[in-house]
Scaffold this motif. Sequence first.
Motif, PDB file in Angstrom:
ATOM      1  N   LEU A 363       6.773 -35.251 -70.836  1.00 18.35           N
ATOM      2  CA  LEU A 363       5.576 -35.310 -71.272  1.00 18.35           C
ATOM      3  C   LEU A 363       5.269 -36.190 -72.890  1.00 18.35           C
ATOM      4  N   ARG A 364       6.144 -35.246 -73.784  1.00 20.56           N
ATOM      5  CA  ARG A 364       6.093 -35.333 -75.392  1.00 20.56           C
ATOM      6  C   ARG A 364       6.692 -37.252 -74.874  1.00 20.56           C
ATOM      7  N   GLU A 365       7.551 -37.357 -74.852  1.00 24.29           N
ATOM      8  CA  GLU A 365       8.181 -38.735 -74.367  1.00 24.29           C
ATOM      9  C   GLU A 365       7.263 -39.703 -74.116  1.00 24.29           C
ATOM     10  N   LEU A 366       6.289 -39.842 -73.097  1.00 27.07           N
ATOM     11  CA  LEU A 366       5.684 -40.601 -72.339  1.00 27.07           C
ATOM     12  C   LEU A 366       4.665 -40.552 -73.584  1.00 27.07           C
ATOM     13  N   PHE A 367       4.062 -39.587 -73.767  1.00 27.38           N
ATOM     14  CA  PHE A 367       2.998 -39.545 -74.629  1.00 27.38           C
ATOM     15  C   PHE A 367       3.963 -40.869 -75.511  1.00 27.38           C
ATOM     16  N   GLN A 368       4.464 -40.327 -76.663  1.00 32.56           N
ATOM     17  CA  GLN A 368       5.092 -41.337 -77.226  1.00 32.56           C
ATOM     18  C   GLN A 368       5.188 -42.477 -77.547  1.00 32.56           C
ATOM     19  N   LYS A 369       5.510 -42.921 -75.838  1.00 25.90           N
ATOM     20  CA  LYS A 369       6.056 -44.025 -75.622  1.00 25.90           C
ATOM     21  C   LYS A 369       4.161 -44.961 -75.289  1.00 25.90           C
ATOM     22  N   ALA A 370       3.410 -44.446 -74.779  1.00 27.31           N
ATOM     23  CA  ALA A 370       2.434 -44.358 -74.255  1.00 27.31           C
ATOM     24  C   ALA A 370       1.403 -44.729 -76.109  1.00 27.31           C
ATOM     25  N   GLN A 371       2.031 -43.915 -76.934  1.00 30.19           N
ATOM     26  CA  GLN A 371       1.209 -44.420 -78.707  1.00 30.19           C
ATOM     27  C   GLN A 371       2.246 -45.599 -79.122  1.00 30.19           C
ATOM     28  N   GLN A 372       2.929 -46.096 -78.930  1.00 30.67           N
ATOM     29  CA  GLN A 372       3.505 -46.803 -79.256  1.00 30.67           C
ATOM     30  C   GLN A 372       3.467 -48.557 -78.453  1.00 30.67           C
ATOM     31  N   GLY A 373       1.942 -48.510 -77.864  1.00 30.31           N
ATOM     32  CA  GLY A 373       1.366 -49.934 -77.901  1.00 30.31           C
ATOM     33  C   GLY A 373       1.207 -49.428 -76.149  1.00 30.31           C
ATOM     34  N   ASN A 374       1.853 -49.055 -74.571  1.00 32.35           N
ATOM     35  CA  ASN A 374       1.919 -49.507 -73.908  1.00 32.35           C
ATOM     36  C   ASN A 374       0.539 -48.676 -73.101  1.00 32.35           C
ATOM     37  N   ASP A 375      -0.350 -49.269 -72.996  1.00 33.44           N
ATOM     38  CA  ASP A 375      -1.399 -48.644 -72.437  1.00 33.44           C
ATOM     39  C   ASP A 375      -1.383 -48.314 -70.938  1.00 33.44           C
ATOM     40  N   ALA A 376      -0.680 -48.650 -69.969  1.00 34.69           N
ATOM     41  CA  ALA A 376      -0.231 -48.724 -68.341  1.00 34.69           C
ATOM     42  C   ALA A 376       0.560 -46.703 -68.383  1.00 34.69           C
ATOM     43  N   LEU A 377       0.777 -46.705 -70.015  1.00 36.90           N
ATOM     44  CA  LEU A 377       1.315 -45.410 -69.486  1.00 36.90           C
ATOM     45  C   LEU A 377       0.331 -44.271 -69.160  1.00 36.90           C
ATOM     46  N   ASP A 378      -1.033 -44.101 -69.859  1.00 33.87           N
ATOM     47  CA  ASP A 378      -1.609 -43.510 -70.244  1.00 33.87           C
ATOM     48  C   ASP A 378      -2.286 -42.504 -68.901  1.00 33.87           C
ATOM     49  N   GLU A 379      -2.510 -43.658 -67.281  1.00 36.60           N
ATOM     50  CA  GLU A 379      -2.799 -42.997 -66.758  1.00 36.60           C
ATOM     51  C   GLU A 379      -1.563 -41.605 -66.270  1.00 36.60           C
ATOM     52  N   VAL A 380       0.144 -42.354 -66.222  1.00 29.04           N
ATOM     53  CA  VAL A 380       0.980 -41.587 -66.109  1.00 29.04           C
ATOM     54  C   VAL A 380       1.539 -40.318 -66.858  1.00 29.04           C
ATOM     55  N   CYS A 381       0.928 -40.503 -68.548  1.00 28.21           N
ATOM     56  CA  CYS A 381       0.334 -38.800 -68.799  1.00 28.21           C
ATOM     57  C   CYS A 381      -0.234 -38.147 -68.430  1.00 28.21           C
ATOM     58  N   PHE A 382      -1.156 -38.477 -68.316  1.00 29.58           N
ATOM     59  CA  PHE A 382      -2.607 -37.389 -67.395  1.00 29.58           C
ATOM     60  C   PHE A 382      -1.609 -37.034 -66.083  1.00 29.58           C
ATOM     61  N   LYS A 383      -1.689 -38.285 -65.299  1.00 26.66           N
ATOM     62  CA  LYS A 383      -0.577 -37.319 -64.175  1.00 26.66           C
ATOM     63  C   LYS A 383       0.193 -36.683 -64.799  1.00 26.66           C
ATOM     64  N   VAL A 384       0.947 -36.474 -65.183  1.00 31.13           N
ATOM     65  CA  VAL A 384       2.416 -35.543 -64.935  1.00 31.13           C
ATOM     66  C   VAL A 384       1.611 -34.704 -66.140  1.00 31.13           C
ATOM     67  N   CYS A 385       0.967 -34.427 -66.373  1.00 33.61           N
ATOM     68  CA  CYS A 385       0.019 -33.455 -67.260  1.00 33.61           C
ATOM     69  C   CYS A 385      -0.895 -32.552 -66.606  1.00 33.61           C
ATOM     70  N   VAL A 386      -1.550 -33.425 -65.444  1.00 40.92           N
ATOM     71  CA  VAL A 386      -2.260 -32.411 -64.429  1.00 40.92           C
ATOM     72  C   VAL A 386      -1.121 -32.199 -63.309  1.00 40.92           C
ATOM     73  N   CYS A 387       0.161 -32.115 -63.160  1.00 40.52           N
ATOM     74  CA  CYS A 387       1.100 -31.157 -62.301  1.00 40.52           C
ATOM     75  C   CYS A 387       2.069 -30.595 -63.511  1.00 40.52           C
ATOM     76  N   ASN A 388       1.928 -30.807 -64.685  1.00 44.40           N
ATOM     77  CA  ASN A 388       2.278 -29.205 -65.684  1.00 44.40           C
ATOM     78  C   ASN A 388       1.482 -28.128 -65.220  1.00 44.40           C
ATOM     79  N   THR A 389       0.359 -28.462 -65.655  1.00 43.08           N
ATOM     80  CA  THR A 389      -1.328 -27.717 -65.727  1.00 43.08           C
ATOM     81  C   THR A 389      -0.970 -27.045 -64.383  1.00 43.08           C
ATOM     82  N   VAL A 390      -0.491 -27.702 -63.151  1.00 46.34           N
ATOM     83  CA  VAL A 390      -0.848 -26.746 -61.748  1.00 46.34           C
ATOM     84  C   VAL A 390       0.467 -25.792 -61.661  1.00 46.34           C
ATOM     85  N   CYS A 391       1.663 -26.618 -62.354  1.00 52.42           N
ATOM     86  CA  CYS A 391       2.512 -25.394 -62.552  1.00 52.42           C
ATOM     87  C   CYS A 391       2.542 -23.987 -63.965  1.00 52.42           C
TER      88      CYS A 391
END
Length: 995
Positions: A363-391
């Motif tokens: 999740l940290r690696e995805l956030f880093q890539k999203a902060q570098q300008g890849n806006d398409a990863l915002d949704e992926v970060c949210f979905k992985v974060c939700v999976c982690n939270t439910v876990c």
Amino acid sequence: MSAEAADREAATSSRPCTPPQTSWFEFVLEEALLEQHLQKPSPDPPPVQLIVQFLEQASKPSVNEQNQVQPPPDNKRNRILKLLALKVAAHLKWDLDVLEKSLSVPVLNMLLNELLCISKVPPGTKHVDVDLSTLPPTTAMAILLYNRWAIRTIVQSSFPVKQVKPGPPQLNVMNHIQQEKELTENILKVLKEQAADSILVLEGALKLNKDLYVHTIRTLDLLAMEPGMVNGETESSTAGLKISAEEIQCQVCYDLGAIYFQQGSTNAAVHEKAKEKFFKTKELIAKNGSSSLHFTIDEERLAGYCQACEVLTSSSDDASQQATPYSQIHSCMKSGKYQDLVKIFLEDNLTLSLPEQFRQSVLRELFQKAQQGNDALDEVCFKVCVCNTVCDVLQGRIIDIQFCQLFLKPSKEKIDFLLEVCSGSINLESASEELKRRMAAFLKNLCLGMEDLQFVFMISSHELFIKLLKDDERKLLIDQMRKRSPRINLCTKPVTSFYDIPASASVNIGQLEHQLILSVDPWRIRQILIELHGMTSERQFWTISNKWEVPNVYGSVILGIKDSLTRDLVYILMAKGLHCCAIKDFVHAKQLFAACLELVTEFSPKLRQVMLNEMLLLDIYTHEAGAGASGERPPSDLISRVRGYLEMRVPDIPLRQVIAEECVAFLLNWCENEYLTMQVPLPLVQTNPYVKLGQLLAATCKELPGPKESRRTAKDLWEVVVQICSVSNQHKRGNDGRVSLIKHRESTLGIMYRSELLSFIKKLREPLVLTTILSLFVKLHNVREDIVNDIAAEHISIWPSSIPNLQSVDFEAVAITVKELVSYALTINANNHFWLIIQADIYFATNQYSAALHYYLQAGAVCSDFFNKMVPPDVYTDQVIKRMIKCCSLLNCHTQVAILCQFLREVDYKTAFKALQEQNSHDAMDSYYEYIWDVTILEYLTYLHHKRGETDKRQIAIKAIGQTELNASNPEEVLQLAAQRRKKKFLQAMAKLYF
């Protein structure tokens, strides 16, 4: 060239210029003591720090007459000191794991350079230029050891190091640390420059394929002799400790794999080499076994390296490598297939195979890539974060702050995906109640935290929500939601425009009251009450929840507080603290009690003492549930506070009886018998029944090993318990003129009720105290005149054998108490054979013969390692064996009866023969004959089967009697051994039958 030059130069510049402090006599004595220690048959490993001491003494620079610093002289003293350091390392078998843990880099570098020197490696020679196959075995091994250490040190230096918290600054210590740091950096610089050469040396060692030898204390002594006395022994292939070629290859492969793996961070192709070396190490360990290695390998770390290499070297199209989730995730991250990544995380929520740290790192690696300008990863970060939270929710962990931040602005799409993850992460048919409860609490709290009721409706109407929450819980939640806006009907979908209508004051009060009920934060509770009292002064807010209960002795004092805000705050803080105590949430209870104590200290000394008493009880609960459960003694401060409470003489302080009860039980559980017996004040004993009971129990336990004359306290305890178990009789004349007798079960004659005594005993955990009180009740049970089957117990002889007024004792209540006490005692220690015998006797007395046999066998099993040892005679007494015989007889297991008759001190042939005559037996009959060792019983069986014409069974009996170990001419030891072996097998067979 090795790092010796850098080491020597740094050592010379950093050592203090003082002459040696050790006299020659002390030095020689030290050498002799070390020699004596190492030559013991099984010496303890000498401290590794001896190496540091010897090398420091040997490397101290000298000062000449002109007060100039000179290098350490090469004299006999320094040579012997270096030899002693080498001997300590040789005693440790040159185990680099041990040496690296205890020695700094400079010291270990100095030690290995001395090893190279004494092993006749020419100084200044590059190790890569030397052909190892032409060198003596010990010399080649010395070069290998040095280069292995060099590689390991380079790898270790690349790992992050936790900084040690510095203590008070001391100039000399700081100087020494700084000098050692600089010295280490210099050595590491040299080692890294030589890394390529060291790798080549180790790669060359893999081609040797021959055994090598490492120096031992003996070979070091031979090397230290005059050259003419050695006779070339150290040059031979048999001198020193033999290290097999397979072991050398295993260790060298592992070290090479580690350095290649480290270099792979800058050169990905090197990972293939690392993979090859690690898998070769794994093969060698599987072939030879890790226990045979002189140098141990961390197999868990090796497995981690292998798994990492598999992931790092796998190609995206290699289907065979996609078996593990790690490989799949690595492939998805490289190829950008993020939807597949979310799918893997969702599937893993059911299997829970990925560690929490790995999930967070992705999740940290995805956030880093999203902060570098890849806006398409915002949704992926949210979905992985939700999976982690439910876990995290399913595993009982705290919800991460990232989820809360991402869910600040929920949307329909986000809610839909969250519900999809929740549904896919739990199988309601197979999930445990705990998992269902966690998921239900998560969804419920999610609803309570949302402002938009349209989203609340989406969650509350979902199938998973309806299945997880009961009707009452859903109804309560809907009512709480309605309080936010009374016009909203949650049964229908609300219209969007409705949310523009402002909430009324009553709705705001309802929302604050709801928050007040849920909150356990003292500061937040105070803020809510201030807001509520600012809105209305007519309400008493301590009454809004029927769960808020405060003992009556406290309630009258708290409700006497004139200021309504203070009254509400004190009452609610105490009620919530007591509730947290009851549900074992001791952290929040302490916070609430501390806040309440701080508040009442300002205006009420009486309530201040009340809170101090409650915090003492909380500390007792906390210790008993935490450190005390693992056997750790309580701190002396807590014991002193318990004593202080019992001795407290502050007038007009409302006291709860349970605190005194817990204090006395606490002292008994931690064997504070001396205080209870000798130091507790007499007025306290006379006024507090629990203190009196505790004193009598403590005194009786102290005197248990003593003679019968010292059993006065046992008699006093007996009289107190008899009074508690006595009934008060009253006569009443009926309408017909006859007088009837009325018995009151709970007598007021004793110092407390029987139910209070039982409740107090169930707070005890100390085995001796439990055994004492249990034996008392067993004796009281046995005293009754109509008793048929006595119950046995330890220390039962210390109690009186009669009661003057038998009719006054409620023996039915005594029998119930004995059963409850035994059941409780076995929850404390299920392997106490004396308690198991009592339980068995109870079942025997109540005609439950199968259960009785179960506990008789369990008692024997726990004290004999499941009958692999002989059962102690004080456990299987003749009385116990006779009861087991009777149980088997009444269960129609007659062959078992005959076998058990052999267990008695004098074999009961009459009972055995009578049992064998029974033809309607429910046991395995002739299959038990192999467990009979008494020849007379076997001869009777042979006669009996011959008489009945049962040829097959007769042959089995003849075969059993014909065994040579049962021959009467054998020595007594052989016969006893044969009997013991049959006893063991029979009892194990019985245990399998009745357990």
